[in-house]
Design a protein around this motif. Structure first.
Motif, PDB file in Angstrom:
ATOM      1  N   VAL A 421      25.596 -13.238  30.398  1.00  0.00           N
ATOM      2  CA  VAL A 421      26.222 -14.262  29.559  1.00  0.00           C
ATOM      3  C   VAL A 421      25.643 -14.130  28.157  1.00  0.00           C
ATOM      4  O   VAL A 421      24.425 -14.225  27.973  1.00  0.00           O
ATOM      5  CB  VAL A 421      25.975 -15.668  30.125  1.00  0.00           C
ATOM      6  CG1 VAL A 421      26.570 -16.722  29.195  1.00  0.00           C
ATOM      7  CG2 VAL A 421      26.572 -15.786  31.522  1.00  0.00           C
ATOM      8  N   LEU A 444      26.571 -24.759  25.619  1.00  0.00           N
ATOM      9  CA  LEU A 444      25.659 -24.287  26.650  1.00  0.00           C
ATOM     10  C   LEU A 444      26.183 -24.631  28.041  1.00  0.00           C
ATOM     11  O   LEU A 444      26.117 -23.814  28.967  1.00  0.00           O
ATOM     12  CB  LEU A 444      24.270 -24.884  26.437  1.00  0.00           C
ATOM     13  CG  LEU A 444      23.507 -24.363  25.215  1.00  0.00           C
ATOM     14  CD1 LEU A 444      22.253 -25.184  24.998  1.00  0.00           C
ATOM     15  CD2 LEU A 444      23.156 -22.887  25.404  1.00  0.00           C
ATOM     16  N   LEU A 448      27.153 -21.698  30.786  1.00  0.00           N
ATOM     17  CA  LEU A 448      26.151 -21.466  31.813  1.00  0.00           C
ATOM     18  C   LEU A 448      26.527 -22.094  33.148  1.00  0.00           C
ATOM     19  O   LEU A 448      25.672 -22.469  33.945  1.00  0.00           O
ATOM     20  CB  LEU A 448      24.800 -22.017  31.341  1.00  0.00           C
ATOM     21  CG  LEU A 448      24.280 -21.426  30.020  1.00  0.00           C
ATOM     22  CD1 LEU A 448      22.963 -22.046  29.647  1.00  0.00           C
ATOM     23  CD2 LEU A 448      24.160 -19.925  30.125  1.00  0.00           C
ATOM     24  N   ILE A 451      25.362 -19.774  35.920  1.00  0.00           N
ATOM     25  CA  ILE A 451      23.925 -19.485  35.960  1.00  0.00           C
ATOM     26  C   ILE A 451      23.229 -20.645  36.651  1.00  0.00           C
ATOM     27  O   ILE A 451      23.119 -21.743  36.108  1.00  0.00           O
ATOM     28  CB  ILE A 451      23.371 -19.276  34.556  1.00  0.00           C
ATOM     29  CG1 ILE A 451      24.098 -18.130  33.854  1.00  0.00           C
ATOM     30  CG2 ILE A 451      21.877 -18.987  34.610  1.00  0.00           C
ATOM     31  CD1 ILE A 451      23.922 -16.792  34.535  1.00  0.00           C
ATOM     32  N   MET A 489      17.678 -25.387  29.420  1.00  0.00           N
ATOM     33  CA  MET A 489      18.083 -25.205  30.802  1.00  0.00           C
ATOM     34  C   MET A 489      17.055 -25.821  31.753  1.00  0.00           C
ATOM     35  O   MET A 489      17.421 -26.418  32.787  1.00  0.00           O
ATOM     36  CB  MET A 489      18.258 -23.717  31.116  1.00  0.00           C
ATOM     37  CG  MET A 489      19.380 -23.046  30.344  1.00  0.00           C
ATOM     38  SD  MET A 489      19.480 -21.278  30.708  1.00  0.00           S
ATOM     39  CE  MET A 489      19.934 -21.367  32.444  1.00  0.00           C
ATOM     40  N   ILE A 528      21.730 -14.300  28.723  1.00  0.00           N
ATOM     41  CA  ILE A 528      21.156 -14.934  29.925  1.00  0.00           C
ATOM     42  C   ILE A 528      21.727 -14.195  31.125  1.00  0.00           C
ATOM     43  O   ILE A 528      22.941 -14.002  31.243  1.00  0.00           O
ATOM     44  CB  ILE A 528      21.509 -16.432  29.994  1.00  0.00           C
ATOM     45  CG1 ILE A 528      21.067 -17.140  28.711  1.00  0.00           C
ATOM     46  CG2 ILE A 528      20.867 -17.073  31.211  1.00  0.00           C
ATOM     47  CD1 ILE A 528      21.526 -18.568  28.624  1.00  0.00           C
TER      48      ILE A 528
END
Length: 559
Positions: A421, A444, A448, A451, A489, A528
């Motif tokens: 990513v 974000l 994500l 993830i 995160m 990421i």
């Protein structure tokens, strides 16, 4: 040989040997065995040269002139070696005549001039450049022209030997005295004769012949010049396969200075052309102006002391040849280095990236070259490269760029790997800042979604920048931005910090060219990705890593 001669021979030989060994061991790319054998040969030749020169004995005692007692060490003007006819009457019992403008040194035998020059060179090497030769010719005392010409041929042979001995030719003067009406010395240098009366200033020949009754002597003078041109200079300048022609530096001539023989080459020449005949009773020998001293000022510009002698000049030439050869060999060595590195780089670029085994072998060769160049950068490049344009820095940079493109083959058990990513740094951060912008949370969250923290998987957050600014600042900024994303995160998803790995690469891993604005924008990013790692991110009550891998594979297949 005297000590003052032996020591320079040894010193010159040592310097020459040092120059040759310096060239051999530092610049010529050969093996140690060849260099060792060549060094031994050079030392043997040097020893033989010193032994030969130290054992050489000059035949000074055999010559008619012993130069050991000559005060030539402080001589500044020309030193003329006189040979030829009737030198006893000329020097009047002496072997040396000194004047304010130069020296006259007696050498009776024409064939021994080289021995005298060699003796002077050994004992007075600096004065060797002041030497010249004069041949005194009295045609009235020669009955055979062939004998006279053979003497001149011997003079040419001696001049050739002297040139081989000293490296340059000595000026040759001709002094010719004829029977006839009395005249002063007439000096010919080039094409303008000058008359030099005793105790009077020189004057042009055309002016002299118009004064008093001098015109009466013109027929004899013209024939004398014709005799010199057709007999003496003709023999000296005659083309010969074995001996080069010898051009007289100047000619000194006068009449009325000798008592003629009944039959001579001069009387026969003069009578056959003019019917003139001079008797012995009418000729009165001259006792003034025996030497043509007027030629000494002409020789002065060509007479100078030598700096170091012929041996030193040869040594200087050898050193220059060694330096020029070293420069050429250094350029060739640099060329070979460039070719070697270029060949390894071409092989690297020719192998496809998915051919991992030959690619790894080529990578090993590149790393070996890079390590060698890096060591030379720290310790200094070898001397064999330093005299030319050493390209080590450019080659090292090219090798590093090629090495950085290497991607190791993925392990079979790590497949499949989720996609990376990529987040645009300018959407998350202000320029040059590492704090998240207001409103970056939505970006974000949307990016994500896939993830998630899983046991056996490591969340790798890496920051990248373009090449604008210094390398150190880019490295620090990329790391701080990766940490900012990791912190968000971690805090938002309540993920343990052990599940993360943060890396900052700066501008070392671009994905596009930094030469365009669009390429620089693509390079400013935060990546990421999930990387499999045993026992990574183990949470209480989670499944083992192997089971988690199977779940991930199933999800990827469903997608």
């Amino acid at each position: 040989m005297r000590r003052t001669v032996v020591i320079p021979v040894i010193l010159h030989t040592l310097v020459a040997v040092a120059a040759l060994l310096w060239l051999l061991w530092y610049f010529i790319p050969t093996g140690n065995v060849f260099n060792g054998l060549t060094t031994l040969l050079i030392l043997l030749l040097a020893g033989w040269y010193v032994f030969k020169n130290c054992r050489r004995e000059q035949p000074v005692s055999d010559t008619t002139v012993s130069t050991a007692d000559l005060p030539l060490s402080d001589t500044q003007g020309p030193v003329v070696l006189v040979c030829g006819d009737r030198l006893d009457a000329l020097f009047q019992g002496s072997s040396l005549r000194k004047t304010a403008q130069g020296w006259w040194l007696r050498v009776d035998d024409v064939s021994r001039i080289t021995d005298v020059v060699r003796s002077i060179q050994m004992q007075f090497p600096r004065q060797a450049g002041q030497l010249s030769m004069m041949y005194r010719c009295l045609p009235d005392y020669h009955q055979d022209e062939a004998v006279l010409r053979s003497t001149l041929k011997t003079l040419r042979q001696q001049s050739k030997q002297i040139k081989s001995l000293m490296g340059f030719t000595l000026p040759v003067l001709l002094s010719v005295e004829f029977s006839g009406p009395e005249t002063p010395w007439i000096i010919v240098r080039g094409d303008k004769p000058i008359v030099c009366p005793v105790n009077d200033s020189p004057q042009a020949f055309i002016d002299w012949q118009q004064a008093d009754d001098n015109i009466v002597a013109l027929p004899a003078i013209n024939q004398a010049f014709s005799f010199i041109r057709n007999t003496l200079t003709d023999e000296l300048e005659k083309p010969d396969r074995l001996m080069p022609p010898e051009h007289a530096f100047s000619v000194a001539m006068r009449l009325g200075a000798v008592s003629p023989e009944t039959q001579s080459v001069w009387s026969a020449w003069l009578y056959s052309r003019t019917c003139l005949l001079f008797s012995r009773e009418s000729a009165q020998p001259l006792h003034t102006g025996l030497f043509p001293d007027a030629v000494l000022p002409l020789l002065a510009p060509f007479a100078s002391t030598l700096q170091g002698g012929q041996r030193t000049r040869r040594l200087v030439v050898l050193i220059w040849l060694c330096v020029l050869t070293a420069l050429g060999m250094s350029a060739l060595n640099n060329r070979d280095l460039i070719r070697h590195v270029s060949a390894n780089l071409q092989r690297w670029n020719a192998i496809p990236m998915n051919h991992y085994r030959p690619k790894a072998e080529s990578l090993a060769a590149l790393k070996q070259d890079a390590l060698l160049l890096e060591r030379w950068q720290r310790q200094g490049e070898p001397l064999r490269y330093s005299l030319g344009y050493y390209p080590g820095q450019r080659l090292w940079l090219a090798l590093q760029q090629a090495i950085d493109t290497w991607t190791p083959p993925p392990a079979p058990e790590l497949k499949p790997v989720p996609k990376i990513v990529r987040l645009d740094s300018m959407s998350l951060f202000d320029s040059g800042k590492s704090a998240l912008k207001d409103g970056s949370t939505k970006i974000l969250v949307n990016a994500l979604v896939g993830i998630k923290a899983r046991p056996g998987w490591l969340i790798v957050v890496s920051g990248h920048t373009d090449n604008t600014g210094s390398v150190r600042l880019n490295q620090t900024l990329s790391l701080q931005r990766a940490e900012a994303v990791r912190n968000w995160m971690r805090d938002t998803g309540d993920v343990p910090e052990s599940c993360f790995a943060v890396q900052g690469y700066g501008d070392s891993r671009p994905i596009a060219s930094n030469d365009t604005p669009d390429g620089r924008a693509r390079n400013r990013r935060v990546e990421i990705s999930l990387v499999p790692q045993a026992d990574a991110c183990r949470l209480p009550g989670t499944k083992p890593a192997s089971q988690e891998k199977r779940d991930v594979s199933t999800q990827e297949m469903e997608k």
